[in-house]
Design a protein around this motif. Structure first.
Motif, PDB file in Angstrom:
ATOM      1  N   ILE A 201       0.850  -1.186   0.000  1.00 57.23           N
ATOM      2  CA  ILE A 201       0.000   0.000   0.000  1.00 57.23           C
ATOM      3  C   ILE A 201       0.891   1.242   0.000  1.00 57.23           C
ATOM      4  N   GLN A 202       0.677   2.115  -0.961  1.00 57.97           N
ATOM      5  CA  GLN A 202       1.405   3.387  -0.968  1.00 57.97           C
ATOM      6  C   GLN A 202       0.806   4.300   0.099  1.00 57.97           C
ATOM      7  N   THR A 203       1.671   5.087   0.715  1.00 51.64           N
ATOM      8  CA  THR A 203       1.175   6.014   1.740  1.00 51.64           C
ATOM      9  C   THR A 203       1.739   7.413   1.503  1.00 51.64           C
ATOM     10  N   VAL A 204       0.976   8.420   1.939  1.00 53.36           N
ATOM     11  CA  VAL A 204       1.513   9.775   2.050  1.00 53.36           C
ATOM     12  C   VAL A 204       1.223  10.238   3.474  1.00 53.36           C
ATOM     13  N   GLY A 205       1.968  11.233   3.928  1.00 53.98           N
ATOM     14  CA  GLY A 205       1.750  11.721   5.283  1.00 53.98           C
ATOM     15  C   GLY A 205       2.917  12.566   5.706  1.00 53.98           C
ATOM     16  N   ALA A 206       3.046  12.754   7.026  1.00 51.30           N
ATOM     17  CA  ALA A 206       4.131  13.577   7.551  1.00 51.30           C
ATOM     18  C   ALA A 206       5.492  13.060   7.078  1.00 51.30           C
ATOM     19  N   LYS A 207       5.567  11.758   6.790  1.00 50.22           N
ATOM     20  CA  LYS A 207       6.842  11.161   6.376  1.00 50.22           C
ATOM     21  C   LYS A 207       7.029  11.154   4.865  1.00 50.22           C
ATOM     22  N   GLY A 208       6.160  11.844   4.136  1.00 51.09           N
ATOM     23  CA  GLY A 208       6.304  11.892   2.679  1.00 51.09           C
ATOM     24  C   GLY A 208       5.588  10.738   2.004  1.00 51.09           C
ATOM     25  N   HIS A 209       6.049  10.411   0.799  1.00 53.50           N
ATOM     26  CA  HIS A 209       5.431   9.351  -0.013  1.00 53.50           C
ATOM     27  C   HIS A 209       6.247   8.082   0.133  1.00 53.50           C
ATOM     28  N   ASP A 210       5.615   7.038   0.634  1.00 55.93           N
ATOM     29  CA  ASP A 210       6.317   5.767   0.781  1.00 55.93           C
ATOM     30  C   ASP A 210       5.261   4.656   0.752  1.00 55.93           C
TER      31      ASP A 210
END
Ligand SMILES: C[S@@+](CC[C@H](N)C(=O)[O-])C[C@H]1O[C@@H](n2cnc3c(N)ncnc32)[C@H](O)[C@@H]1O
Ligand SMILES: [Mg+2]
Length: 221
Positions: A201-210
């Motif tokens: 699962i791709q994620t975005v958030g405080a830690k960027g795109h990962d």
């Protein structure tokens, strides 16, 4: 702009249902004061790990890559009182900070920090069975960590691998960075692995795109 918005959404959601208590705040501060890189999971990701641990009714958890023990605290708090957590860390200075953070969290009886290169300490765990393994150390060795995780996890247990998208660079085949090659080799290995049902699962958030991989260990391959 996108990054600011992702961070703002993380903050909005995190403060509602994954708020940090003083122990987690102190753990993060101790890491910052020691100059450790800011690569721990976010509070929402920590809560995600807890939800997964509870979903598989984890009593025994293995973590590869401790840093200051921030994710370890989230995971340790998902365990029952007689649960056990082993976390593997290469850097003795990181391990020392993690031990202090775990003691402050009251988890020093539950969580054991083992110092050494994980590929050296993982063989010591042969014969132990874990319900959940969280892989979050150096990326070049992710394929090897995943092989170990499959060996050490019970059928029905989960292997969670962090940072498997790397701002999308995973698909840039021209980029031969060792971390990316490790992550790509991991995805290939997973694609051919009959012992796991997996998704990423791709994620975005405080830690960027990962992104992260979730692999359910099957009873028959
Ligand atoms: C991304 S950080 C872990 C973050 C932590 N899981 C968290 O979210 O709070 C990766 C850690 O893996 C450690 N590491 C790097 N290479 C390693 C190795 N070969 N064996 C064990 N740990 C290693 C690093 O020293 C670092 O502390
Ligand atoms: Mg990570």
């Amino acid at each position: 702009m996108a990054q600011e918005q992702w961070a703002a959404v993380d903050e909005y959601l995190g403060e509602r249902y994954a708020p940090e208590d003083p122990v987690l705040i102190a753990a993060r501060r101790a890491a910052d004061e020691a100059g450790l890189p800011r690569v721990a999971v976010s509070p929402l990701q920590g809560r995600f790990l807890q939800v997964l641990a509870r979903t598989v009714q984890a009593r025994r958890i293995l973590e590869i890559g401790t840093l200051a023990g921030y994710s370890t605290i989230w995971l340790g708090r998902a365990l029952p009182a007689d649960g056990r957590l082993v976390t593997l860390e290469h850097d003795p200075a990181h391990a020392e900070i993690a031990r202090a953070n775990l003691a402050r969290a009251g988890l020093d009886e539950v969580a054991e920090v083992r110092v050494g290169a994980a590929l050296d300490t993982l063989p010591e765990l042969v014969g132990e069975v874990f319900d959940l393994v969280f892989v979050d150390a150096d990326r070049p060795s992710v394929p090897e960590y995943f092989r170990w995780a499959l060996e050490l996890t019970r059928p029905g247990g989960l292997v969670v691998v962090d940072n498997v998208v790397r701002r999308g660079a995973v698909v840039d085949e021209a980029n031969l960075d060792a971390e990316l090659r490790g992550v790509r080799r991991f995805h290939e290995l997973l694609a051919a692995e009959p012992r796991a049902m997996a998704t990423s699962i791709q994620t975005v958030g405080a830690k960027g795109h990962d992104g992260f991989t979730l692999a359910l260990v099957l009873s028959e391959g």
